[in-house]
Scaffold this active site. Structure first.
Site, short mmCIF file in Angstrom:
data_model
loop_
_atom_site.label_atom_id
_atom_site.label_comp_id
_atom_site.label_asym_id
_atom_site.label_seq_id
_atom_site.Cartn_x
_atom_site.Cartn_y
_atom_site.Cartn_z
CB ILE A 158 -10.17 -59.46 30.10
CG1 ILE A 158 -10.49 -60.73 29.28
CG2 ILE A 158 -8.78 -58.92 29.74
CD1 ILE A 158 -10.71 -60.49 27.80
CB THR A 180 -23.41 -53.16 36.97
OG1 THR A 180 -22.73 -54.21 36.31
CG2 THR A 180 -24.74 -52.90 36.30
CB ILE A 238 -6.16 -55.07 25.35
CG1 ILE A 238 -6.81 -54.99 26.74
CG2 ILE A 238 -4.66 -54.85 25.43
CD1 ILE A 238 -6.47 -56.17 27.64
CB ALA A 239 -11.42 -52.75 24.54
NE ARG A 240 -13.67 -56.69 18.71
CZ ARG A 240 -13.06 -57.75 19.26
NH1 ARG A 240 -11.94 -57.59 19.92
NH2 ARG A 240 -13.56 -58.96 19.13
CD GLU A 269 -8.25 -54.58 14.78
OE1 GLU A 269 -7.91 -53.81 15.70
OE2 GLU A 269 -8.34 -55.81 14.91
CG HIS A 287 -6.90 -57.76 17.42
ND1 HIS A 287 -8.08 -57.27 16.94
CD2 HIS A 287 -7.23 -58.49 18.52
CE1 HIS A 287 -9.09 -57.66 17.72
NE2 HIS A 287 -8.59 -58.42 18.68
CB ILE A 288 -0.98 -60.45 19.07
CG1 ILE A 288 -0.15 -59.29 19.69
CG2 ILE A 288 -0.79 -60.51 17.57
CD1 ILE A 288 1.36 -59.50 19.60
#
Ligand code: 8YV
Length: 328
Positions: A158, A180, A238-240, A269, A287-288
């Site tokens: 992503i 890495t 947009i990760a977590r 959330e 979260h879309i």
């Protein structure tokens, strides 16, 4: 011979239920009732498989309550809802849904970056509130996106999709930080340069977070990191939830330590830190990032194919702990 029994604990595409019902005795929750962990465990008892959506916690306590369980198939690439070590110890396979959501999620990451940097939500709220009476030279003026420096933390599929959009579509200079360094060919394809996290935070105009959640990545961005960023910079997560210290971010936005943030994921959330709800310079979405219809369908199909692949043919497509397959 009776069919294996599986549980789909959340509402899902009817086509997916139909596909699974050809192989399994399926219990569904199409009314999408909110089940407590205890209710989830009660429904899961006696099942061999479960189609999880990313919000159901699978841990040692649940596994102990469901001794016949063989597979948990997540309709998500992230799997921080799974205690994989506990699953492996219990001989339960976990699968996730990698690969099918990369481009859709990269599109959304870029959309959130644009909306955040160019103040789209903030100005729309202002307009809807009836405050627009005349033009002004600096009305919602903002930094540019094209030609600026894009910093990406987490350069998986992503992250690389976002890098390509920025470099090739918007002429951005792309810098990245990752566990890495990528090989030279991939760096050239993304036109991206590897830098330390500190250099990235100090020099990027727009920072996008795409790292998977783990105890090591918890609060990758907190008060100290926000203090390194340019006051004109934007931050996109947009990760977590948990990758950013949301309380520290709300404070930094209020103090104009950074210009703006775009958040699709939140600590705890669907609860959102109330401090974030009251600052204007933040774009908030529920979260879309992967929520295009074709992509959600592809994610659901991959989770279903993992259930069929494993419980019917003994061959899951995207196993997280393949060592349990031989023992099943
Ligand atoms: C899911 C995601 O929709 O795949 C992931 O890891 O974050 C999203 O695409 C989400 O996990 C569902 O809870």
């Amino acid at each position: 011979m009776s069919k294996p029994r599986i549980l789909i604990p959340r509402a899902i595409f009817p086509e997916i239920i139909e596909k699974l019902a050809a192989h399994f005795d399926v219990e569904t929750n199409q009314a999408d009732e909110a089940w407590s962990p205890a209710e989830f465990a009660k429904h899961l008892a006696g099942k061999q498989g479960v189609f999880t959506t990313g919000s159901e916690r699978v841990d040692a306590a649940l596994l102990a309550a469901c001794p016949g369980l063989k597979i948990c198939a997540n309709m998500a690439v992230g799997f921080n809802n799974f205690d994989v070590a506990a699953m492996t110890a219990a001989g339960v396979l976990g699968t996730n849904a990698p690969g099918v959501l990369d481009e859709t999620t990269a599109d959304f990451g870029f959309a959130l970056l644009m909306a955040t940097a160019r103040r789209i939500s903030e100005s729309e709220h202002w307009l809807r509130a009836g405050k627009w009476d005349r033009w002004r030279y600096d009305l919602f003026a903002s930094p540019d996106v094209h030609g600026s420096t894009l910093g990406i933390i987490g350069m998986g599929r992503i992250g690389r999709g976002i890098a390509k959009r920025g470099a090739h579509g918007f002429g951005m200079r792309v810098i990245y930080h990752n566990r890495t360094q990528l090989d030279a060919a991939t760096e050239a394809e993304c036109k991206a340069r590897y830098v330390s996290k500190e250099e990235l935070l100090r020099t990027a105009d727009h920072v996008v977070l795409v790292v998977p959640y783990s105890p090591q990545s918890h609060h990758t961005i907190g008060a100290a990191e926000l203090a390194l960023m340019k006051p004109t910079a934007t931050l996109v997560n947009i990760a977590r939830g948990g990758i950013v210290d949301d309380a520290a971010l709300a404070q930094a936005l209020r103090d104009k330590r950074i210009a703006a943030a775009g958040l699709d994921v939140f600590e705890g959330e669907p609860q959102v830190n109330p401090a974030l709800l009251t600052v204007p310079n933040v774009v908030l979405t529920p979260h879309i990032a992967s929520a295009s219809i074709p992509t959600r369908m592809a994610m659901a199909n991959l989770a279903a194919d993992n259930l069929i692949g494993f419980l019917v043919h003994g061959k899951p497509l995207t196993p997280l702990n393949p060592e349990v397959i031989a023992k099943a």
